[in-house]
Design an enzyme around this catalytic site. Structure first.
Site, PDB file in Angstrom:
ATOM      1  N   ASP A 170      -1.337   1.683  -4.600  1.00 26.36           N
ATOM      2  CA  ASP A 170      -2.085   0.566  -4.799  1.00 26.36           C
ATOM      3  C   ASP A 170      -3.753   1.008  -5.158  1.00 26.36           C
ATOM      4  OD1 ASP A 170      -2.573   0.758  -1.920  1.00 26.36           O
ATOM      5  OD2 ASP A 170      -3.511  -1.206  -1.922  1.00 26.36           O
ATOM      6  N   ASP A 173      -6.197   2.698  -3.626  1.00 25.02           N
ATOM      7  CA  ASP A 173      -7.462   2.368  -2.960  1.00 25.02           C
ATOM      8  C   ASP A 173      -7.701   3.823  -1.977  1.00 25.02           C
ATOM      9  OD1 ASP A 173      -5.266   2.213  -1.146  1.00 25.02           O
ATOM     10  OD2 ASP A 173      -6.225   0.338  -0.137  1.00 25.02           O
ATOM     11  N   ASP A 176      -2.701   6.648  -3.681  1.00 21.89           N
ATOM     12  CA  ASP A 176      -1.374   5.857  -3.251  1.00 21.89           C
ATOM     13  C   ASP A 176      -1.028   4.925  -4.215  1.00 21.89           C
ATOM     14  OD1 ASP A 176      -3.519   4.186  -2.696  1.00 21.89           O
ATOM     15  OD2 ASP A 176      -2.764   3.652  -0.805  1.00 21.89           O
ATOM     16  N   SER A 182       0.876  -1.285  -0.040  1.00 20.14           N
ATOM     17  CA  SER A 182      -0.070  -0.044  -0.085  1.00 20.14           C
ATOM     18  C   SER A 182       0.841   1.210  -0.220  1.00 20.14           C
ATOM     19  CB  SER A 182      -0.906   0.074   1.321  1.00 20.14           C
ATOM     20  OG  SER A 182      -2.002   1.040   1.187  1.00 20.14           O
TER      21      SER A 182
HETATM   22 MG    MG Z   1      -3.449   1.583  -0.297  1.00 22.87          MG
END
Ligand code: MG
Length: 452
Positions: free
Chosen positions: A246, A248, A244, A100
């Site tokens: 990844d 999300d 960010d 992440s």
């Molecule tokens: Mg993330």
């Protein structure tokens, strides 16, 4: 990030520094543990752009195949893309290879159940126990898992976002929004350009190469968005979005270059969705109080959970919430799926902007105004639990919530002190109507902690 602890094994999976704890053996064991827990069948595997992702990916696929699961490679995709693909398929599980917002040297596995939700604590504990006791159900040559590839997960994700019932694609297209976006060379660069083109926007991309060389601190906090802020102003963009790695979490920069704070991504989404559809709202305990004020204007309730996407998602499912998420920029819209999803946040924000006819800074100013301050206090060898208990005693006469750490609530402000799961620190968050008040509350508690 604490370099003394390069590996963390918990109920939410494993996370570590590659080359200092996160080894292919451990990764393969975890994948085999997931396969043993859910049984043979297809398992979707997605990963973010980190350069260590390919090594980890090979180990994940080996582990899965060894217990008779069939890894289906989605390639480099946002985390919500994998969650959605698992939910919409007959997969028995999903694994996302991503750390992440952690710095580039980290990697991790996020584990997804057949419903597209992350594993909860009980499921995570069972997987952990299978790994620790090495009770894998290895199969022989005739039951070995088969490997395959799926290349259209991002396209399907975009279609799901465009199909949000109250998204008026034509209305957004008519506005021809100039949109700047910084995807930090993470996965967002693979989905946002296409989504924004479909929404008729003029694109001003920054760091959209999916090469894993993060161009800034990957967490989309206001202090990390100076380049995007300048980019918005230079190009006279209507809005800026920062993701960010990844994909999300999403933070917004206003047309005047000011980051409006990632808490307001969720607040805007809540305001917009409730104007279309009334129902319960679920957010974590650390999310801005603006959400409560907005919900009360619409006469609906807000349910709060512990911090962590799975806690919010499970509660949303249980109470059939219409919108929810986490104040760190993670919007969850059940009309698409029960996972934090930055492309969903982008689409909802543009629709809200199109309908309001206002600028994003005016739209933000029309929301209840609070300021959140987030600080860390190092506790080195101190016992965080003892500090929290002392604080609880110290503030015994106040309204205290101990769902996650200690949260002291007053009529127009609150402060929360939580133990970090990843560093020897306490995380302190304070919210008040002005930055000065929030800072004063924060500093007072820090002094008290230092005396304990
Ligand atoms: Mg993330």
């Amino acid at each position: 990030m604490n370099m003394k602890k390069p590996l963390m094994i918990s109920v939410s999976g494993i996370r570590g520094i590659v080359g200092h704890g996160l080894t292919p053996e451990l990764v393969a064991n975890y994948a085999a543990g997931v396969g043993t827990f859910f049984g043979p069948g297809p398992v979707l595997v997605g990963r973010d752009t980190r350069v260590t992702g390919e090594m980890v990916w090979h180990a994940v696929c080996s582990g899965l195949m060894s217990v008779g699961c069939d890894p289906i490679d989605l390639g480099i995709v946002p985390t919500p893309t994998t969650q959605l693909a698992v939910e919409k398929s007959n997969a028995v599980a999903g694994i996302v290879i991503t750390a992440s917002h952690n710095p580039v040297e980290w990697n991790a596995l996020k584990l997804i159940g057949p419903d597209g939700l992350f594993l909860d604590e009980a499921q995570g504990l069972e997987v952990k126990q299978i790994v620790e006791s090495k009770s894998f159900r290895y199969v022989g040559w005739d039951k070995m898992g088969r490997f395959s590839v799926k290349t259209d997960a991002i396209r399907e994700h975009i279609e799901s976002v465009l199909a949000i019932p109250y998204l008026d694609v034509d209305a957004i297209r008519k506005r021809k929004f100039k949109v700047a976006f910084d995807t930090v060379n993470g996965t967002g660069g693979l989905i946002l350009p296409e989504l924004l083109k479909r929404l008729g926007c003029e694109l001003y991309p920054l760091y959209t190469e999916p090469n894993g060389k993060f161009s800034r601190n990957p967490e989309p906090l206001p202090e990390h968005l100076t380049e995007l802020s300048k980019w918005v102003v230079e190009n006279r963009a209507d809005i800026g979005f920062a993701l960010d790695p990844d994909g999300d979490r999403c933070a917004i920069v206003a047309e005047n270059g000011m980051p409006i704070g990632e808490e307001y991504t969720v607040a805007l989404a809540v305001q917009f969705v409730l104007s279309k559809k009334k129902g319960p709202v679920v957010v974590n305990i650390s999310t801005t109080r603006a959400v409560d004020d907005i919900a009360s204007q619409f006469g609906v309730s807000v349910i709060r959970t512990k911090v962590g996407e799975i806690h919010v998602a499970k509660k949303m499912k249980e109470c059939q919430a219409v919108i929810g998420g986490e104040g760190n920029g993670g919007v969850i819209l059940p009309d698409v799926h029960l996972g934090r999803d930055a492309p969903v946040a982008v689409a909802l924000t543009l629709q809200a902007l199109a309908e309001s006819g206002k600028t994003i800074s005016h739209l933000w100013q029309s929301l209840p105004q609070y300021y959140i301050i987030k600080k860390k206090v190092s506790i080195d060898s101190g016992d965080p639990q003892r500090i929290l208990q002392k604080l609880e005693m110290l503030y015994a006469s106040e309204k205290i919530n101990t769902m996650d750490g200690v949260k002291i609530e007053k009529s127009d402000s609150w402060i929360q002190i939580r133990k970090s799961n990843t560093e020897p620190i306490l995380r302190i968050m304070a919210e008040a109507p002005t930055p000065e008040q929030a800072l004063a509350i924060c500093n007072k508690i820090i002094l008290e902690i230092q005396k304990i």
